[in-house]
Design an enzyme around this catalytic site. Structure first.
Site, PDB file in Angstrom:
ATOM      1  N   LEU A  19       0.811  -1.212   0.000  1.00  0.00           N
ATOM      2  CA  LEU A  19       0.000   0.000   0.000  1.00  0.00           C
ATOM      3  C   LEU A  19       0.845   1.263   0.000  1.00  0.00           C
ATOM      4  O   LEU A  19       0.404   2.319  -0.445  1.00  0.00           O
ATOM      5  CB  LEU A  19      -0.928   0.012   1.221  1.00  0.00           C
ATOM      6  CG  LEU A  19      -1.963  -1.116   1.296  1.00  0.00           C
ATOM      7  CD1 LEU A  19      -2.719  -1.039   2.615  1.00  0.00           C
ATOM      8  CD2 LEU A  19      -2.931  -1.047   0.122  1.00  0.00           C
ATOM      9  N   GLY A  23      10.353   6.231   4.710  1.00  0.00           N
ATOM     10  CA  GLY A  23      11.571   6.125   5.499  1.00  0.00           C
ATOM     11  C   GLY A  23      11.470   5.169   6.668  1.00  0.00           C
ATOM     12  O   GLY A  23      12.479   4.687   7.175  1.00  0.00           O
ATOM     13  N   PHE A  24      10.229   4.881   7.117  1.00  0.00           N
ATOM     14  CA  PHE A  24      10.063   4.019   8.267  1.00  0.00           C
ATOM     15  C   PHE A  24       9.824   2.563   7.894  1.00  0.00           C
ATOM     16  O   PHE A  24       9.895   1.688   8.745  1.00  0.00           O
ATOM     17  CB  PHE A  24       8.890   4.503   9.127  1.00  0.00           C
ATOM     18  CG  PHE A  24       9.140   5.848   9.746  1.00  0.00           C
ATOM     19  CD1 PHE A  24      10.010   5.982  10.810  1.00  0.00           C
ATOM     20  CD2 PHE A  24       8.511   6.981   9.260  1.00  0.00           C
ATOM     21  CE1 PHE A  24      10.251   7.218  11.390  1.00  0.00           C
ATOM     22  CE2 PHE A  24       8.747   8.218   9.835  1.00  0.00           C
ATOM     23  CZ  PHE A  24       9.617   8.340  10.886  1.00  0.00           C
ATOM     24  N   GLY A  25       9.491   2.275   6.659  1.00  0.00           N
ATOM     25  CA  GLY A  25       9.227   0.901   6.269  1.00  0.00           C
ATOM     26  C   GLY A  25       8.138   0.831   5.227  1.00  0.00           C
ATOM     27  O   GLY A  25       7.916   1.774   4.462  1.00  0.00           O
ATOM     28  N   ASP A 142       0.281  13.521  13.297  1.00  0.00           N
ATOM     29  CA  ASP A 142       0.459  13.430  11.844  1.00  0.00           C
ATOM     30  C   ASP A 142      -0.893  13.457  11.135  1.00  0.00           C
ATOM     31  O   ASP A 142      -1.159  12.641  10.250  1.00  0.00           O
ATOM     32  CB  ASP A 142       1.227  12.153  11.482  1.00  0.00           C
ATOM     33  CG  ASP A 142       1.845  12.233  10.074  1.00  0.00           C
ATOM     34  OD1 ASP A 142       1.869  13.340   9.498  1.00  0.00           O
ATOM     35  OD2 ASP A 142       2.280  11.197   9.551  1.00  0.00           O
TER      36      ASP A 142
END
Length: 460
Positions: A19, A23-25, A142
């Site tokens: 999906l 930067g985090f995965g 966020d």
């Protein structure tokens, strides 16, 4: 980890497609193969790098703690995805959450500006959720169009992708050496200044939600480039309080004012709570009792219909003082205000002492919108008798204040004020009704004192 499909997490969750990634995965749509119905879910894979065993242990502890928060939030409301599982394998962390069948506001945004009704429905649906989140001392950090989903089945907005777990990963990337210090997590264009300094507050989320609403109304990003056709120079435009009105000229003054307050640069100038912002907007939600199902033949018919809608909420949520119940009541109240402003000659006096509390509320709202001293004494009697319904009684007190505000010390006003002075003693001293009535009387006295001073000066 490859972005290919058919990956399996925890020997249970089979991915169907990726999906997103950043930067985090990566984030995957998956199915739970251990259940007969193979329900869909979302698997979030978060990666970190460290050779420090102490830091590794810290990450494990904090990840479990933040995952527990996500689990708690998901159990509070269906408008936050449930957490089904979390695990850690080496330097990869996994979260498995509810899949939201719907469309993100980012996708809706791509189709052009949304209407005021659509945006107010979204705000009305999300502010109670934020109120609940903030009551647990948690800040989302966020909020943006991509992190708000609108469910297909009921059009309710769902808040996704909280920033808490991301902070665990960020701290391993050398962004800070003090693990007790909050750092920037979020999306810069939607983040106010205090968030960039790692000091988010509840008003930070309200800023991001307000700016999201402004973007949806204008069809524009928070900032964009334009070219001066005369000079060829490129310059930047930015959505700010007041300036965004030019890009959404059809938006009501009430919504403009509320959103302008939400997106003030300084946190102290914004709404301090989600509940305060909701009250200012007087919003109604699409999932609750809504606009009239038919077009009643007269203003009195509409007044009775709204009264029954209010009574229905009271019965459905009897003895439940929840944020959702209060929100629905506020929504019907807002509809009563709209109806009152459109009707100029309704005779509501017969309903002042009605035992139908919805009808009495609608009557108070109408009198507030058409304040006239002639009804003051009856209104005072009615309001005094409404003590068993604090919400209704408060609206009656507000209507009394509106009449006094526009009075010229008519005889009925003078008599009414003398009778009002005895009423605070019969109200709880720590209630909003007591405070509101005292404020009204004090303001009336101040205005009267100023008028008398001017009259004396004129005689001199």
């Amino acid at each position: 980890m490859s972005a290919d499909s058919n990956l399996v997490f925890n020997n249970r969750y089979l991915t169907l497609k990726q999906l997103g990634h950043g930067g985090f995965g990566c984030t995957y749509l998956a199915v739970d193969t251990h259940l007969p119905s193979k329900p869909k879910c979302v698997v979030k894979q978060l990666s970190f790098e460290t050779d420090d065993p102490d830091l590794y242990e810290l990450i494990q502890l904090r990840f479990q703690r933040e995952a527990a928060i996500l689990e708690m939030l998901g159990n509070l409301t269906p408008q936050i995805p449930k957490l089904y599982a979390c695990s850690q394998e080496g330097n990869k962390l996994y979260l498995v959450q509810d899949w939201v069948d719907g469309e993100s506001l980012e996708d809706k945004f791509e189709g052009g500006p949304l209407s005021e009704d659509e945006v107010t429905d979204i705000l009305a649906g999300l502010l109670p959720v934020l109120d609940l989140v903030h009551s647990k001392n948690i800040i989302h950090r966020d909020i943006k169009p991509a992190n708000i989903m609108v469910q297909t089945q009921d059009n309710k907005p769902v808040l996704i992708d909280f920033g808490a777990v991301k902070e665990v990963i960020s701290e391993t990337a050398g962004l800070t050496g003090d693990y007790k210090t909050s750092i920037f997590i979020g999306t810069p264009p939607f983040a106010p200044i205090e968030q960039h300094y790692g000091k988010p507050v509840f008003a930070t989320d309200l800023y991001s939600l307000g700016l999201t609403a402004v973007c949806l109304l204008t069809g524009k990003r928070p900032a964009w480039k334009e070219t001066d056709l005369d000079t060829g120079k490129v310059f930047f435009q930015k959505l700010r309080a007041g300036t965004w009105h030019n890009f959404a000229p059809g938006v009501s003054k009430a919504l403009q004012t509320a959103l302008d307050k939400a997106i003030q640069p300084t946190a102290s100038d914004r709404f301090h709570t989600a509940r305060e912002m909701l009250a200012a907007l007087r919003l109604r939600r699409s999932s609750g009792p809504r606009a009239l199902p038919t077009s009643p033949s007269s203003g009195l018919d509409r007044l009775h219909t709204l009264a029954e809608k209010y009574n229905g909420i009271r019965e459905a949520y009897q003895d439940q003082d929840t944020a959702f119940r209060r929100e629905l009541m506020t929504g019907v109240f807002s509809e009563m205000v709209e109806m009152s402003l459109k009707e100029d000659s309704l005779n509501v006096r017969p309903y002042l002492n009605s035992e139908n509390w919805g009808l009495r509320l609608a009557t108070y709202v109408y009198i507030y919108s058409h304040a006239h001293p002639s009804v003051l004494l009856e209104l005072i009697d009615s309001t005094e008798q409404a003590g068993q319904q604090p919400f209704v009684q408060h609206r009656g007190i507000e209507a009394i204040g509106k009449i006094l505000e526009g009075s010229n010390r008519e005889p009925e006003v003078v008599e009414g004020v003398e009778r009002l002075r005895a009423l605070p003693g019969r109200l709880g001293s720590h209630t909003l009704r007591h405070a509101e009535l005292n404020r009204i009387l004090q303001k009336f006295d101040d205005v009267s004192a100023g008028r008398n001073s001017n009259e004396v000066a004129g005689l001199d």
